[in-house]
Design a protein around this motif. Structure first.
Motif, PDB file in Angstrom:
ATOM      1  N   SER A 158      62.495  61.182  49.155  1.00  0.00           N
ATOM      2  CA  SER A 158      63.389  60.206  48.552  1.00  0.00           C
ATOM      3  C   SER A 158      64.412  60.834  47.633  1.00  0.00           C
ATOM      4  O   SER A 158      65.597  60.521  47.674  1.00  0.00           O
ATOM      5  CB  SER A 158      62.571  59.192  47.757  1.00  0.00           C
ATOM      6  N   ASP A 159      63.954  61.726  46.785  1.00  0.00           N
ATOM      7  CA  ASP A 159      64.793  62.229  45.696  1.00  0.00           C
ATOM      8  C   ASP A 159      64.216  63.555  45.231  1.00  0.00           C
ATOM      9  O   ASP A 159      63.025  63.674  44.975  1.00  0.00           O
ATOM     10  CB  ASP A 159      64.787  61.210  44.550  1.00  0.00           C
ATOM     11  N   GLU A 160      65.072  64.550  45.075  1.00  0.00           N
ATOM     12  CA  GLU A 160      64.586  65.856  44.612  1.00  0.00           C
ATOM     13  C   GLU A 160      63.964  65.784  43.220  1.00  0.00           C
ATOM     14  O   GLU A 160      63.153  66.627  42.863  1.00  0.00           O
ATOM     15  CB  GLU A 160      65.731  66.885  44.626  1.00  0.00           C
ATOM     16  N   SER A 161      64.328  64.767  42.436  1.00  0.00           N
ATOM     17  CA  SER A 161      63.748  64.652  41.097  1.00  0.00           C
ATOM     18  C   SER A 161      62.264  64.309  41.154  1.00  0.00           C
ATOM     19  O   SER A 161      61.548  64.427  40.157  1.00  0.00           O
ATOM     20  CB  SER A 161      64.485  63.604  40.269  1.00  0.00           C
ATOM     21  N   ASN A 162      61.800  63.886  42.328  1.00  0.00           N
ATOM     22  CA  ASN A 162      60.387  63.535  42.496  1.00  0.00           C
ATOM     23  C   ASN A 162      59.665  64.556  43.372  1.00  0.00           C
ATOM     24  O   ASN A 162      58.564  64.306  43.851  1.00  0.00           O
ATOM     25  CB  ASN A 162      60.266  62.141  43.116  1.00  0.00           C
ATOM     26  N   ASN A 163      60.258  65.718  43.557  1.00  0.00           N
ATOM     27  CA  ASN A 163      59.691  66.771  44.403  1.00  0.00           C
ATOM     28  C   ASN A 163      59.170  67.888  43.506  1.00  0.00           C
ATOM     29  O   ASN A 163      59.949  68.650  42.939  1.00  0.00           O
ATOM     30  CB  ASN A 163      60.759  67.298  45.360  1.00  0.00           C
ATOM     31  N   TYR A 164      57.851  67.973  43.359  1.00  0.00           N
ATOM     32  CA  TYR A 164      57.248  68.908  42.402  1.00  0.00           C
ATOM     33  C   TYR A 164      56.358  69.934  43.103  1.00  0.00           C
ATOM     34  O   TYR A 164      55.525  69.574  43.946  1.00  0.00           O
ATOM     35  CB  TYR A 164      56.377  68.152  41.391  1.00  0.00           C
ATOM     36  N   THR A 165      56.516  71.185  42.721  1.00  0.00           N
ATOM     37  CA  THR A 165      55.511  72.184  43.070  1.00  0.00           C
ATOM     38  C   THR A 165      54.315  71.984  42.149  1.00  0.00           C
ATOM     39  O   THR A 165      54.440  71.452  41.039  1.00  0.00           O
ATOM     40  CB  THR A 165      56.058  73.604  42.901  1.00  0.00           C
ATOM     41  N   SER A 166      53.155  72.405  42.582  1.00  0.00           N
ATOM     42  CA  SER A 166      51.952  72.190  41.776  1.00  0.00           C
ATOM     43  C   SER A 166      51.819  73.210  40.650  1.00  0.00           C
ATOM     44  O   SER A 166      51.185  72.923  39.628  1.00  0.00           O
ATOM     45  CB  SER A 166      50.710  72.232  42.660  1.00  0.00           C
ATOM     46  N   THR A 167      52.386  74.375  40.833  1.00  0.00           N
ATOM     47  CA  THR A 167      52.244  75.437  39.825  1.00  0.00           C
ATOM     48  C   THR A 167      53.595  76.056  39.487  1.00  0.00           C
ATOM     49  O   THR A 167      54.529  76.032  40.291  1.00  0.00           O
ATOM     50  CB  THR A 167      51.301  76.553  40.314  1.00  0.00           C
ATOM     51  N   VAL A 168      53.658  76.629  38.293  1.00  0.00           N
ATOM     52  CA  VAL A 168      54.800  77.425  37.834  1.00  0.00           C
ATOM     53  C   VAL A 168      54.237  78.632  37.107  1.00  0.00           C
ATOM     54  O   VAL A 168      53.467  78.475  36.151  1.00  0.00           O
ATOM     55  CB  VAL A 168      55.729  76.619  36.897  1.00  0.00           C
ATOM     56  N   ASP A 169      54.573  79.827  37.573  1.00  0.00           N
ATOM     57  CA  ASP A 169      54.072  81.061  36.950  1.00  0.00           C
ATOM     58  C   ASP A 169      52.545  81.071  36.856  1.00  0.00           C
ATOM     59  O   ASP A 169      51.965  81.400  35.808  1.00  0.00           O
ATOM     60  CB  ASP A 169      54.686  81.249  35.559  1.00  0.00           C
ATOM     61  N   SER A 170      51.904  80.662  37.944  1.00  0.00           N
ATOM     62  CA  SER A 170      50.433  80.667  38.058  1.00  0.00           C
ATOM     63  C   SER A 170      49.748  79.727  37.076  1.00  0.00           C
ATOM     64  O   SER A 170      48.564  79.889  36.761  1.00  0.00           O
ATOM     65  CB  SER A 170      49.880  82.098  37.867  1.00  0.00           C
ATOM     66  N   LYS A 171      50.487  78.749  36.601  1.00  0.00           N
ATOM     67  CA  LYS A 171      49.924  77.721  35.730  1.00  0.00           C
ATOM     68  C   LYS A 171      50.262  76.360  36.321  1.00  0.00           C
ATOM     69  O   LYS A 171      51.208  76.221  37.092  1.00  0.00           O
ATOM     70  CB  LYS A 171      50.492  77.823  34.308  1.00  0.00           C
ATOM     71  N   ILE A 172      49.501  75.362  35.943  1.00  0.00           N
ATOM     72  CA  ILE A 172      49.802  74.022  36.395  1.00  0.00           C
ATOM     73  C   ILE A 172      51.207  73.631  35.952  1.00  0.00           C
ATOM     74  O   ILE A 172      51.657  73.990  34.850  1.00  0.00           O
ATOM     75  CB  ILE A 172      48.747  73.026  35.854  1.00  0.00           C
ATOM     76  N   ASN A 173      51.926  72.945  36.810  1.00  0.00           N
ATOM     77  CA  ASN A 173      53.297  72.539  36.532  1.00  0.00           C
ATOM     78  C   ASN A 173      53.296  71.421  35.499  1.00  0.00           C
ATOM     79  O   ASN A 173      52.873  70.293  35.775  1.00  0.00           O
ATOM     80  CB  ASN A 173      53.976  72.079  37.814  1.00  0.00           C
ATOM     81  N   LEU A 174      53.774  71.733  34.298  1.00  0.00           N
ATOM     82  CA  LEU A 174      53.760  70.773  33.191  1.00  0.00           C
ATOM     83  C   LEU A 174      54.610  69.549  33.515  1.00  0.00           C
ATOM     84  O   LEU A 174      54.252  68.420  33.148  1.00  0.00           O
ATOM     85  CB  LEU A 174      54.252  71.448  31.915  1.00  0.00           C
ATOM     86  N   ALA A 175      55.715  69.758  34.214  1.00  0.00           N
ATOM     87  CA  ALA A 175      56.577  68.626  34.573  1.00  0.00           C
ATOM     88  C   ALA A 175      55.870  67.667  35.522  1.00  0.00           C
ATOM     89  O   ALA A 175      56.063  66.446  35.454  1.00  0.00           O
ATOM     90  CB  ALA A 175      57.870  69.141  35.195  1.00  0.00           C
ATOM     91  N   LEU A 176      55.039  68.194  36.407  1.00  0.00           N
ATOM     92  CA  LEU A 176      54.295  67.371  37.364  1.00  0.00           C
ATOM     93  C   LEU A 176      53.372  66.392  36.663  1.00  0.00           C
ATOM     94  O   LEU A 176      53.312  65.207  37.024  1.00  0.00           O
ATOM     95  CB  LEU A 176      53.491  68.281  38.296  1.00  0.00           C
ATOM     96  N   ILE A 177      52.637  66.858  35.676  1.00  0.00           N
ATOM     97  CA  ILE A 177      51.615  66.014  35.050  1.00  0.00           C
ATOM     98  C   ILE A 177      52.158  65.176  33.892  1.00  0.00           C
ATOM     99  O   ILE A 177      51.398  64.447  33.249  1.00  0.00           O
ATOM    100  CB  ILE A 177      50.407  66.850  34.574  1.00  0.00           C
ATOM    101  N   THR A 178      53.460  65.273  33.635  1.00  0.00           N
ATOM    102  CA  THR A 178      54.055  64.425  32.595  1.00  0.00           C
ATOM    103  C   THR A 178      55.114  63.483  33.165  1.00  0.00           C
ATOM    104  O   THR A 178      55.791  62.788  32.402  1.00  0.00           O
ATOM    105  CB  THR A 178      54.670  65.270  31.464  1.00  0.00           C
ATOM    106  N   ASP A 179      55.260  63.462  34.482  1.00  0.00           N
ATOM    107  CA  ASP A 179      56.133  62.476  35.117  1.00  0.00           C
ATOM    108  C   ASP A 179      55.340  61.183  35.263  1.00  0.00           C
ATOM    109  O   ASP A 179      54.392  61.097  36.047  1.00  0.00           O
ATOM    110  CB  ASP A 179      56.604  62.965  36.489  1.00  0.00           C
ATOM    111  N   MET A 180      55.730  60.182  34.502  1.00  0.00           N
ATOM    112  CA  MET A 180      54.973  58.924  34.434  1.00  0.00           C
ATOM    113  C   MET A 180      55.769  57.767  35.035  1.00  0.00           C
ATOM    114  O   MET A 180      55.645  56.622  34.614  1.00  0.00           O
ATOM    115  CB  MET A 180      54.621  58.628  32.968  1.00  0.00           C
ATOM    116  N   ARG A 181      56.547  58.047  36.072  1.00  0.00           N
ATOM    117  CA  ARG A 181      57.460  57.044  36.623  1.00  0.00           C
ATOM    118  C   ARG A 181      56.855  56.237  37.773  1.00  0.00           C
ATOM    119  O   ARG A 181      57.568  55.814  38.682  1.00  0.00           O
ATOM    120  CB  ARG A 181      58.746  57.722  37.096  1.00  0.00           C
TER     121      ARG A 181
END
Length: 326
Positions: A158-181
């Motif tokens: 639908s939208d690249e703003s809702n397309n998240y990788t699960s990890t960033v630099d071998s850590k959980i993607n902080l943006a993924l788990i704080t998107d509350m939309r």
């Protein structure tokens, strides 16, 4: 003999007479509104009950103070179709029932304030409710899922703003788990026609007029549910919540806490092994778009956020567990 009736609803008590038995009883009790209880009685006048009949008595209380006892909302409170919440008021002594009412309960409150995730020098805020609306007091998870498992929807993005990788630099993607939309995306023209989203929006359980109504949660909202309601201590410095086998004991304990809240009011977790709840959050690239699920594995193994193809085979179908905000 003393007969203790069972609580059939807020302020409603019943007892049942064994078929074929005639019984005479006296009615007395009290209502604890203030420090001094209001005592009621039928003045020892015998009440005769016969097989195949019932009698209904209404107790009216006059002169009750209009002073309101308040308490803060808490994670684990129960939410009802009329907008009421259990527990309520003063919880000391015998001011309230010891167990939540099943009748009218539609969900469990899993978040009542913004949740701050700290990852090294970075912070992410998982906001409660729906930004820009009046529904900013709490989030509620439904007691049950919508029917059986289903595919998510179309294999598109639908939208690249809702397309998240699960990890960033071998850590959980902080943006993924704080998107509350979850609410905003569920009601978007693209999303609301996808099977999983449509199922959540159309969940046939009545909600209060002062709530958002049901919607499909985001990955951030289901993560916060697991952290808050399950009391799970998430490690943001690795990928242990992205479906790996670490922290099995902690994950199992969190799962059982959530299960306990639901089952107390006749709710379910769908499956003790390999249960999955769809989220509205997406990932992937052209031709291989997927959506995140909160997956529950037996004994905690690989419990966490896992992706599944949106429309590829029954083995990837997952449950739809709606949430709402108020």
């Amino acid at each position: 003999n003393k007969i203790t009736p069972y609580a059939a609803g807020k302020g409603v008590y019943r007892f049942i007479v064994k078929p074929g038995t005639d019984v005479a009883v006296n009615i007395d009790g009290y209502v604890q509104y203030e420090e001094e209880p209001f005592i009621f009685s039928n003045n020892n006048a015998a009440l005769t009950l016969t097989e195949g009949s019932f009698k209904h008595y209404k107790v009216t209380v006059d002169g009750i103070s209009d002073q309101v006892t308040t308490r803060d909302l808490k994670v684990g409170d129960y939410y009802y179709s009329d907008g009421s919440i259990y527990p309520y008021g003063d919880q000391t002594g015998e001011h309230d029932l010891k167990n939540p009412m099943v009748e009218g309960c539609i969900g469990v409150i899993y978040q009542v304030a913004d949740h701050t995730y700290t990852q090294g020098d970075n912070e992410g805020i998982a906001v409660v409710g729906v930004n820009g609306t009046e529904w900013i007091h709490g989030n509620v998870v439904a007691l049950n899922s919508v029917g059986g498992t289903t595919k998510w929807g179309a294999n598109t993005l639908s939208d690249e703003s809702n397309n998240y990788t699960s990890t960033v630099d071998s850590k959980i993607n902080l943006a993924l788990i704080t998107d509350m939309r979850g609410y905003e995306l569920s009601n978007d023209d693209y999303f609301k026609n996808q099977e999983a989203v449509a199922d959540a929006l159309g969940y046939q359980v009545n909600t209060p007029s002062g709530s958002s109504g049901w919607y499909l949660p985001s990955a951030g909202q289901l993560t916060t549910l697991f952290v808050e309601l399950g009391e799970y201590n998430i490690n943001l410095e690795n990928t242990s919540f992205i479906g790996d086998g670490n922290s099995q004991t902690e994950k199992t304990n969190a799962y059982n806490r959530i299960k306990g809240y639901l089952e107390k009011v006749d709710g379910t977790m769908d499956s003790d092994y390999d249960g999955r709840w769809w989220t509205v959050t997406e990932t992937g690239s052209s031709g291989n778009y997927q959506a995140y699920t909160l997956t529950f594995k037996g004994s905690g193994n690989k419990t966490g956020l896992l992706t599944r193809p949106k429309n590829n085979g029954n083995s990837n179908y997952s449950n739809v567990r709606p949430v709402l905000s108020f």
